[in-house]
Scaffold this motif. Structure first.
Motif, PDB file in Angstrom:
ATOM      1  N   LEU A   1       0.828  -1.203   0.000  1.00  0.00           N
ATOM      2  CA  LEU A   1       0.000   0.000   0.000  1.00  0.00           C
ATOM      3  C   LEU A   1       0.868   1.261   0.000  1.00  0.00           C
ATOM      4  O   LEU A   1       0.504   2.277  -0.592  1.00  0.00           O
ATOM      5  N   TYR A   2       2.015   1.182   0.668  1.00  0.00           N
ATOM      6  CA  TYR A   2       2.937   2.315   0.672  1.00  0.00           C
ATOM      7  C   TYR A   2       3.364   2.687  -0.738  1.00  0.00           C
ATOM      8  O   TYR A   2       3.433   3.875  -1.090  1.00  0.00           O
ATOM      9  N   LEU A   3       3.676   1.688  -1.560  1.00  0.00           N
ATOM     10  CA  LEU A   3       4.129   1.978  -2.917  1.00  0.00           C
ATOM     11  C   LEU A   3       3.068   2.729  -3.716  1.00  0.00           C
ATOM     12  O   LEU A   3       3.379   3.672  -4.461  1.00  0.00           O
ATOM     13  N   PHE A   4       1.799   2.329  -3.571  1.00  0.00           N
ATOM     14  CA  PHE A   4       0.721   3.026  -4.276  1.00  0.00           C
ATOM     15  C   PHE A   4       0.498   4.411  -3.704  1.00  0.00           C
ATOM     16  O   PHE A   4       0.302   5.384  -4.447  1.00  0.00           O
ATOM     17  N   ARG A   5       0.496   4.523  -2.390  1.00  0.00           N
ATOM     18  CA  ARG A   5       0.286   5.830  -1.774  1.00  0.00           C
ATOM     19  C   ARG A   5       1.432   6.776  -2.102  1.00  0.00           C
ATOM     20  O   ARG A   5       1.217   7.973  -2.352  1.00  0.00           O
ATOM     21  N   ASP A   6       2.650   6.257  -2.137  1.00  0.00           N
ATOM     22  CA  ASP A   6       3.798   7.090  -2.457  1.00  0.00           C
ATOM     23  C   ASP A   6       3.697   7.627  -3.878  1.00  0.00           C
ATOM     24  O   ASP A   6       3.958   8.817  -4.125  1.00  0.00           O
ATOM     25  N   ARG A   7       3.308   6.772  -4.824  1.00  0.00           N
ATOM     26  CA  ARG A   7       3.147   7.227  -6.202  1.00  0.00           C
ATOM     27  C   ARG A   7       2.012   8.253  -6.303  1.00  0.00           C
ATOM     28  O   ARG A   7       2.112   9.219  -7.060  1.00  0.00           O
ATOM     29  N   TYR A   8       0.954   8.033  -5.537  1.00  0.00           N
ATOM     30  CA  TYR A   8      -0.162   8.989  -5.510  1.00  0.00           C
ATOM     31  C   TYR A   8       0.316  10.353  -5.024  1.00  0.00           C
ATOM     32  O   TYR A   8      -0.017  11.390  -5.610  1.00  0.00           O
ATOM     33  N   GLU A   9       1.121  10.372  -3.955  1.00  0.00           N
ATOM     34  CA  GLU A   9       1.599  11.653  -3.425  1.00  0.00           C
ATOM     35  C   GLU A   9       2.522  12.354  -4.418  1.00  0.00           C
ATOM     36  O   GLU A   9       2.519  13.587  -4.524  1.00  0.00           O
ATOM     37  N   ILE A  10       3.318  11.574  -5.148  1.00  0.00           N
ATOM     38  CA  ILE A  10       4.204  12.171  -6.154  1.00  0.00           C
ATOM     39  C   ILE A  10       3.372  12.850  -7.249  1.00  0.00           C
ATOM     40  O   ILE A  10       3.674  13.967  -7.678  1.00  0.00           O
ATOM     41  N   LYS A  11       2.310  12.183  -7.699  1.00  0.00           N
ATOM     42  CA  LYS A  11       1.452  12.758  -8.734  1.00  0.00           C
ATOM     43  C   LYS A  11       0.728  13.992  -8.231  1.00  0.00           C
ATOM     44  O   LYS A  11       0.578  14.978  -8.953  1.00  0.00           O
ATOM     45  N   VAL A  12       0.257  13.944  -6.990  1.00  0.00           N
ATOM     46  CA  VAL A  12      -0.425  15.110  -6.424  1.00  0.00           C
ATOM     47  C   VAL A  12       0.539  16.282  -6.334  1.00  0.00           C
ATOM     48  O   VAL A  12       0.192  17.420  -6.673  1.00  0.00           O
ATOM     49  N   ALA A  13       1.765  16.030  -5.887  1.00  0.00           N
ATOM     50  CA  ALA A  13       2.752  17.098  -5.767  1.00  0.00           C
ATOM     51  C   ALA A  13       3.110  17.691  -7.124  1.00  0.00           C
ATOM     52  O   ALA A  13       3.415  18.884  -7.231  1.00  0.00           O
ATOM     53  N   ALA A  14       3.042  16.848  -8.171  1.00  0.00           N
ATOM     54  CA  ALA A  14       3.367  17.323  -9.519  1.00  0.00           C
ATOM     55  C   ALA A  14       2.159  17.890 -10.234  1.00  0.00           C
ATOM     56  O   ALA A  14       2.276  18.337 -11.378  1.00  0.00           O
ATOM     57  N   GLY A  15       0.984  17.857  -9.601  1.00  0.00           N
ATOM     58  CA  GLY A  15      -0.224  18.386 -10.219  1.00  0.00           C
ATOM     59  C   GLY A  15      -0.774  17.508 -11.319  1.00  0.00           C
ATOM     60  O   GLY A  15      -1.494  17.984 -12.195  1.00  0.00           O
ATOM     61  N   GLN A  16      -0.467  16.215 -11.280  1.00  0.00           N
ATOM     62  CA  GLN A  16      -0.940  15.299 -12.312  1.00  0.00           C
ATOM     63  C   GLN A  16      -2.217  14.601 -11.862  1.00  0.00           C
ATOM     64  O   GLN A  16      -2.572  14.603 -10.689  1.00  0.00           O
ATOM     65  N   GLY A  17      -2.889  13.976 -12.828  1.00  0.00           N
ATOM     66  CA  GLY A  17      -4.074  13.198 -12.508  1.00  0.00           C
ATOM     67  C   GLY A  17      -3.705  11.937 -11.749  1.00  0.00           C
ATOM     68  O   GLY A  17      -2.623  11.381 -11.943  1.00  0.00           O
ATOM     69  N   CYS A  18      -4.616  11.491 -10.894  1.00  0.00           N
ATOM     70  CA  CYS A  18      -4.317  10.348 -10.029  1.00  0.00           C
ATOM     71  C   CYS A  18      -4.965   9.061 -10.498  1.00  0.00           C
ATOM     72  O   CYS A  18      -4.883   8.042  -9.822  1.00  0.00           O
ATOM     73  N   GLY A  19      -5.657   9.077 -11.650  1.00  0.00           N
ATOM     74  CA  GLY A  19      -6.237   7.863 -12.170  1.00  0.00           C
ATOM     75  C   GLY A  19      -7.535   7.477 -11.492  1.00  0.00           C
ATOM     76  O   GLY A  19      -8.023   8.155 -10.594  1.00  0.00           O
ATOM     77  N   ARG A  20      -8.078   6.346 -11.910  1.00  0.00           N
ATOM     78  CA  ARG A  20      -9.383   5.925 -11.417  1.00  0.00           C
ATOM     79  C   ARG A  20      -9.353   5.495  -9.956  1.00  0.00           C
ATOM     80  O   ARG A  20     -10.381   5.475  -9.292  1.00  0.00           O
ATOM     81  N   PHE A  21      -8.162   5.130  -9.442  1.00  0.00           N
ATOM     82  CA  PHE A  21      -8.071   4.691  -8.053  1.00  0.00           C
ATOM     83  C   PHE A  21      -7.559   5.791  -7.121  1.00  0.00           C
ATOM     84  O   PHE A  21      -7.249   5.526  -5.965  1.00  0.00           O
ATOM     85  N   GLY A  22      -7.472   7.006  -7.633  1.00  0.00           N
ATOM     86  CA  GLY A  22      -6.961   8.094  -6.815  1.00  0.00           C
ATOM     87  C   GLY A  22      -7.764   8.320  -5.555  1.00  0.00           C
ATOM     88  O   GLY A  22      -7.215   8.591  -4.481  1.00  0.00           O
ATOM     89  N   SER A  23      -9.092   8.212  -5.659  1.00  0.00           N
ATOM     90  CA  SER A  23      -9.936   8.425  -4.484  1.00  0.00           C
ATOM     91  C   SER A  23      -9.722   7.355  -3.427  1.00  0.00           C
ATOM     92  O   SER A  23      -9.992   7.579  -2.245  1.00  0.00           O
ATOM     93  N   MET A  24      -9.227   6.204  -3.853  1.00  0.00           N
ATOM     94  CA  MET A  24      -8.938   5.133  -2.895  1.00  0.00           C
ATOM     95  C   MET A  24      -7.612   5.379  -2.197  1.00  0.00           C
ATOM     96  O   MET A  24      -7.511   5.270  -0.972  1.00  0.00           O
ATOM     97  N   TRP A  25      -6.592   5.746  -2.972  1.00  0.00           N
ATOM     98  CA  TRP A  25      -5.278   5.955  -2.371  1.00  0.00           C
ATOM     99  C   TRP A  25      -5.279   7.149  -1.431  1.00  0.00           C
ATOM    100  O   TRP A  25      -4.498   7.181  -0.475  1.00  0.00           O
ATOM    101  N   GLU A  26      -6.144   8.136  -1.674  1.00  0.00           N
ATOM    102  CA  GLU A  26      -6.158   9.299  -0.801  1.00  0.00           C
ATOM    103  C   GLU A  26      -6.703   8.973   0.583  1.00  0.00           C
ATOM    104  O   GLU A  26      -6.509   9.739   1.525  1.00  0.00           O
ATOM    105  N   ARG A  27      -7.397   7.853   0.726  1.00  0.00           N
ATOM    106  CA  ARG A  27      -7.930   7.465   2.018  1.00  0.00           C
ATOM    107  C   ARG A  27      -6.890   6.779   2.894  1.00  0.00           C
ATOM    108  O   ARG A  27      -7.108   6.608   4.091  1.00  0.00           O
ATOM    109  N   LEU A  28      -5.797   6.359   2.314  1.00  0.00           N
ATOM    110  CA  LEU A  28      -4.761   5.688   3.089  1.00  0.00           C
ATOM    111  C   LEU A  28      -3.980   6.696   3.932  1.00  0.00           C
ATOM    112  O   LEU A  28      -3.949   7.886   3.623  1.00  0.00           O
ATOM    113  N   PRO A  29      -3.336   6.224   4.997  1.00  0.00           N
ATOM    114  CA  PRO A  29      -2.427   7.112   5.731  1.00  0.00           C
ATOM    115  C   PRO A  29      -1.305   7.596   4.822  1.00  0.00           C
ATOM    116  O   PRO A  29      -1.077   7.047   3.744  1.00  0.00           O
TER     117      PRO A  29
END
Length: 364
Positions: A233-261
């Protein structure tokens, strides 16, 4: 009572019924966890995620200025000295990310699904535990003498550890969905591929080391699984945070990864789980060597199971060493952790099923 085989068939059948019942309730718990993640806007999963991110996000900020301190000067009088500011530095993988709560639904609805999921998990655990205990009563020995029994007992330890952490007030509810799914897969393989009827073991396994060595391996594997789930889960959340920091789209599972710590929190949980259980895994190998000397006359014979147990130990030792090295935190160390758990699974499934060795007499 089957006197010839030394098996109590009533307990054996009851064990099977309880295991299947546990699987049914785990399935309902899994669905309830999914409903919580889908429909809860500020369920406990979300609130926990937000709270953890808030504490992680404060890591890069400076602490409030401390009041000045008066110190005595030589010759009389005082001087006012300001305390130095303490700056709390963020880790390399902590980007100050916050967890958004963007799902539809109401707070009460999400919390209701969450409570139902936990309640069902507790009920399934009790049925699961009852199945393992009945298996032990059916043969009057430790209920982990073959791969089927080991798998069922393994799941009990994993879920039991999760529930104990919840009871202690630890914020680990976020792993419930993934843990219940993993345990369901484990039990599914156990009752279909690995199933073995209740029976007595060969004389070599009638030893108190069966209670010590195999139980330690089972507990270690359950904790390694919790660490692997958190790492995954860390690997997915880490990639999600990188995309958010870069202002990129988070894909169809973005709403799921944002719920993780926050990624740093997941990474820390995985590290603590692996580090805490590593000494027990070390003892597991040592205990196995002592048992091997008593049963086979040699402490170590490079049996495939022995070899891959040692390989698993080496990989996790490398992981812990890498975590102690500044340049190997984060994703690089996470990959080593997953390789370690992969070695554990390879040893358990592939070696025991497809490779003939000195451990093969235990049967599937």
């Amino acid at each position: 009572m089957n006197i010839a085989a030394g098996v109590n068939e009533s307990y054996a059948q009851l064990s099977n019924y309880l295991i299947y019942s546990a699987m049914a309730v785990y399935t309902l718990a899994f669905l309830a966890h999914i409903a919580e993640w889908l429909f809860g806007s500020r369920s406990k999963v979300a609130r926990t995620s937000a709270a953890l991110a808030a504490s992680a996000g404060s890591a890069g900020s400076a602490a409030p200025a401390a009041p000045a301190v008066k110190v005595a000067q030589r010759g009389g009088g005082t001087a006012v000295v300001d305390r130095p500011k303490v700056v709390l530095r963020s880790t390399s993988d902590d980007r100050g990310a916050t967890d958004g709560i963007g799902a539809a639904g109401t707070d009460e609805q999400g919390e209701l699904y969450g409570r139902i999921a936990i309640s069902l998990t507790v009920l399934a655990f009790l049925l699961h535990l009852g199945g393992v205990l009945c298996r032990a009563l059916s043969v009057d020995r430790a209920p982990w003498g073959n791969m089927y029994e080991f798998s069922t007992a393994f799941g009990v330890v994993a879920v039991g550890t999760y529930l104990v952490l919840l009871a202690l007030g630890k914020r680990v509810r976020w792993i419930g969905l993934f843990l219940v799914g993993a345990v369901l897969l484990d039990l599914g393989l156990a009752v279909t591929v690995l199933y073995a009827a209740s029976d007595q073991l060969v004389p070599a396994l009638h030893s108190y080391w069966l209670w010590i060595h195999v139980s330690c391996a089972m507990i270690s594997g359950a904790m390694f699984m919790l660490g692997a789930l958190a790492t995954f889960l860390y690997l997915f959340r880490d990639r999600y945070e990188i995309k958010v920091a870069a202002g990129q789209g988070c894909g169809r599972f973005g709403s799921m990864w944002e719920r993780l710590p926050a990624a740093s929190t997941l990474d820390k949980f995985a590290y603590r789980a692996n580090a805490a259980i590593f000494p027990l895994w070390t003892f597991t190998i040592i205990a196995g060597s002592i048992w091997a000397e008593a049963a086979w006359g040699h402490y170590w014979q490079w049996d495939p199971t022995e070899t891959w147990s040692f390989i698993t130990w080496v990989v996790y030792a490398c992981y812990l060493h890498a975590r102690a090295t500044a340049g190997w935190k984060g994703r690089k160390a996470a990959y080593i952790s997953l390789v370690g758990f992969g070695c554990f699974l390879f040893n358990y499934f592939c070696i025991n099923i497809f490779v003939v060795g000195m451990h093969s007499y235990a049967g599937v």
